[in-house]
Design a protein around this motif. Structure first.
Motif, PDB file in Angstrom:
ATOM      1  N   GLU A  10      36.578  53.370  43.165  1.00 37.10           N
ATOM      2  CA  GLU A  10      37.041  53.123  44.527  1.00 37.10           C
ATOM      3  C   GLU A  10      36.425  54.129  45.496  1.00 37.10           C
ATOM      4  O   GLU A  10      36.080  53.777  46.628  1.00 37.10           O
ATOM      5  CB  GLU A  10      38.563  53.179  44.577  1.00 37.10           C
ATOM      6  CG  GLU A  10      39.236  52.011  43.875  1.00 37.10           C
ATOM      7  CD  GLU A  10      40.737  51.982  44.107  1.00 37.10           C
ATOM      8  OE1 GLU A  10      41.250  52.900  44.786  1.00 37.10           O
ATOM      9  OE2 GLU A  10      41.399  51.033  43.619  1.00 37.10           O
ATOM     10  N   GLU A  33      40.321  48.894  51.357  1.00 30.61           N
ATOM     11  CA  GLU A  33      41.514  48.053  51.471  1.00 30.61           C
ATOM     12  C   GLU A  33      41.279  46.923  52.465  1.00 30.61           C
ATOM     13  O   GLU A  33      41.644  45.767  52.215  1.00 30.61           O
ATOM     14  CB  GLU A  33      42.713  48.901  51.889  1.00 30.61           C
ATOM     15  CG  GLU A  33      43.199  49.856  50.814  1.00 30.61           C
ATOM     16  CD  GLU A  33      44.217  50.851  51.339  1.00 30.61           C
ATOM     17  OE1 GLU A  33      44.914  51.475  50.514  1.00 30.61           O
ATOM     18  OE2 GLU A  33      44.317  51.023  52.581  1.00 30.61           O
ATOM     19  N   ASN A  36      38.880  44.353  50.868  1.00 27.22           N
ATOM     20  CA  ASN A  36      39.532  43.553  49.837  1.00 27.22           C
ATOM     21  C   ASN A  36      40.386  42.443  50.448  1.00 27.22           C
ATOM     22  O   ASN A  36      40.437  41.327  49.925  1.00 27.22           O
ATOM     23  CB  ASN A  36      40.385  44.441  48.931  1.00 27.22           C
ATOM     24  CG  ASN A  36      39.547  45.223  47.932  1.00 27.22           C
ATOM     25  OD1 ASN A  36      38.477  44.781  47.526  1.00 27.22           O
ATOM     26  ND2 ASN A  36      40.022  46.389  47.527  1.00 27.22           N
ATOM     27  N   GLN A  40      39.751  38.279  49.981  1.00 29.32           N
ATOM     28  CA  GLN A  40      40.773  37.323  49.577  1.00 29.32           C
ATOM     29  C   GLN A  40      40.889  36.161  50.543  1.00 29.32           C
ATOM     30  O   GLN A  40      41.137  35.023  50.139  1.00 29.32           O
ATOM     31  CB  GLN A  40      42.135  38.043  49.456  1.00 29.32           C
ATOM     32  CG  GLN A  40      42.202  39.065  48.340  1.00 29.32           C
ATOM     33  CD  GLN A  40      41.915  38.473  46.972  1.00 29.32           C
ATOM     34  OE1 GLN A  40      42.429  37.402  46.619  1.00 29.32           O
ATOM     35  NE2 GLN A  40      41.078  39.150  46.195  1.00 29.32           N
ATOM     36  N   LEU A 107      33.873  44.686  43.408  1.00 26.73           N
ATOM     37  CA  LEU A 107      34.777  44.093  44.390  1.00 26.73           C
ATOM     38  C   LEU A 107      35.449  42.824  43.879  1.00 26.73           C
ATOM     39  O   LEU A 107      36.269  42.228  44.580  1.00 26.73           O
ATOM     40  CB  LEU A 107      34.010  43.784  45.682  1.00 26.73           C
ATOM     41  CG  LEU A 107      33.510  44.990  46.473  1.00 26.73           C
ATOM     42  CD1 LEU A 107      32.587  44.546  47.593  1.00 26.73           C
ATOM     43  CD2 LEU A 107      34.691  45.788  47.032  1.00 26.73           C
TER      44      LEU A 107
END
Length: 317
Positions: A10, A33, A36, A40, A107
């Motif tokens: 990370e 964050e 990510n 999604q 990722l």
């Protein structure tokens, strides 16, 4: 049995996002964050953004074969990260795409790599139907059951966005140039029933399509790229060992479109915007080229690396 695949931590991914100047949209989150969350909600859009930012921040080039004491290229994941993210140096196809490959896997993207052949027309400008040996890395990302070609390591004519593995769909590359994929056999092959994907570009909608790369969608293993990398970087007839080149894409002020490139080739520093080239400087000495790399590519070489080119055919004298 599944074999472990290399990934970045990370902390490394956060450093990569900082390096490519990724901008978060959600306040109060880290870059990773934020990214990510975007993956999604819109995986393809996020992939497109990452490819665009990578091309405009990490140069394509072969400095490791000229400005070093070892004149070799390593595909080790940590070496790639240190070289192109921590040091901010360039990398040629298997370095640039190798780094991006591991980033995408880390990722959570469904991604694998395959090998490609570069068309001789990429060097000569004349399409004689011939291709060089396997020596290029292509990434294939699968999103919602659809496959996309990803390339961040092909220099001036590199695809600037994901291309679906669908025949004939035309997309803008760097306006007015265009790009597409077709499915065809190679003139050099005995078995004409074998079809491969061919990445083509053209300067504008009125010019002819020229082949750049051919590839299949068969997965290649790291050891395959190890052999390819050794040949490309060490074979005496490989142009990579004889000529120094560096290129980086230019992003428009909005950050939404790639509009051109900065290029060092031979003794010239060029800027090409929407197909129109301008010579920014003629280089007469190694000191001038090293200064140009710092000014236009943010590449800062160490003294030992600068001395590494002395005596090579690529040295400016």
């Amino acid at each position: 049995m599944k074999f472990p695949q290399p990934t970045y931590t990370e902390a490394q991914l956060e450093a990569y996002l900082q390096h490519i100047r990724y901008s978060r949209i959600n306040a109060g989150t880290t870059l990773l964050e934020d990214l990510n969350q975007k993956v999604q909600s819109d995986a393809l859009g996020t992939l497109t953004e990452l490819q665009r930012l990578h091309l405009c921040r990490i140069p394509w080039g072969n400095s490791g074969l000229h400005y070093s004491h070892h004149h070799t290229i390593s595909l080790d994941p940590d070496v790639l990260f240190e070289k192109m993210v921590e040091r901010g140096l360039d990398g040629y196809c298997m370095e640039n795409s190798g780094l991006f490959f591991i980033v995408l896997r880390s990722l959570g993207f469904h991604v694998y790599a395959t090998g490609g052949r570069v068309s001789r027309s990429a060097a000569t400008g004349v399409d004689d139907g011939r291709y060089m040996s396997l020596g290029h890395m292509i990434l294939i990302v699968i999103i919602d059951g659809s496959k996309y070609m990803i390339d961040v390591g092909f220099g001036n004519n590199c695809a600037t966005a994901p291309l679906p593995l669908k025949e004939g769909a035309v997309a803008t590359n760097i306006a007015p140039s265009e790009m597409r994929l077709i499915r065809d056999s190679l003139d050099e092959c005995i078995n004409q029933d074998q079809k491969v994907w061919i990445y083509q570009t053209r300067h504008n909608p009125d010019s002819n399509w020229m082949p750049s790369i051919c590839f299949s969608d068969v997965e290649f293993l790291p050891q395959d790229f190890g052999v390819m990398n050794f040949t490309v970087s060490q074979k005496r007839t490989s142009w990579f060992t004889q000529i120094f080149v560096c290129m980086r894409m230019i992003l428009d002020p909005s950050g939404q479109e790639i509009i051109g490139q900065h290029i060092i080739s031979g003794r010239e520093v060029k800027r090409r915007i929407h197909g129109q080239s301008e010579v920014l400087k003629t280089l007469n000495t190694e000191r001038e080229r090293v200064e140009a790399l710092a000014e236009h590519f943010d590449m800062h070489l160490r003294p030992s690396e600068i001395r590494g080119i002395l005596g090579l055919t690529s040295e400016l004298k």
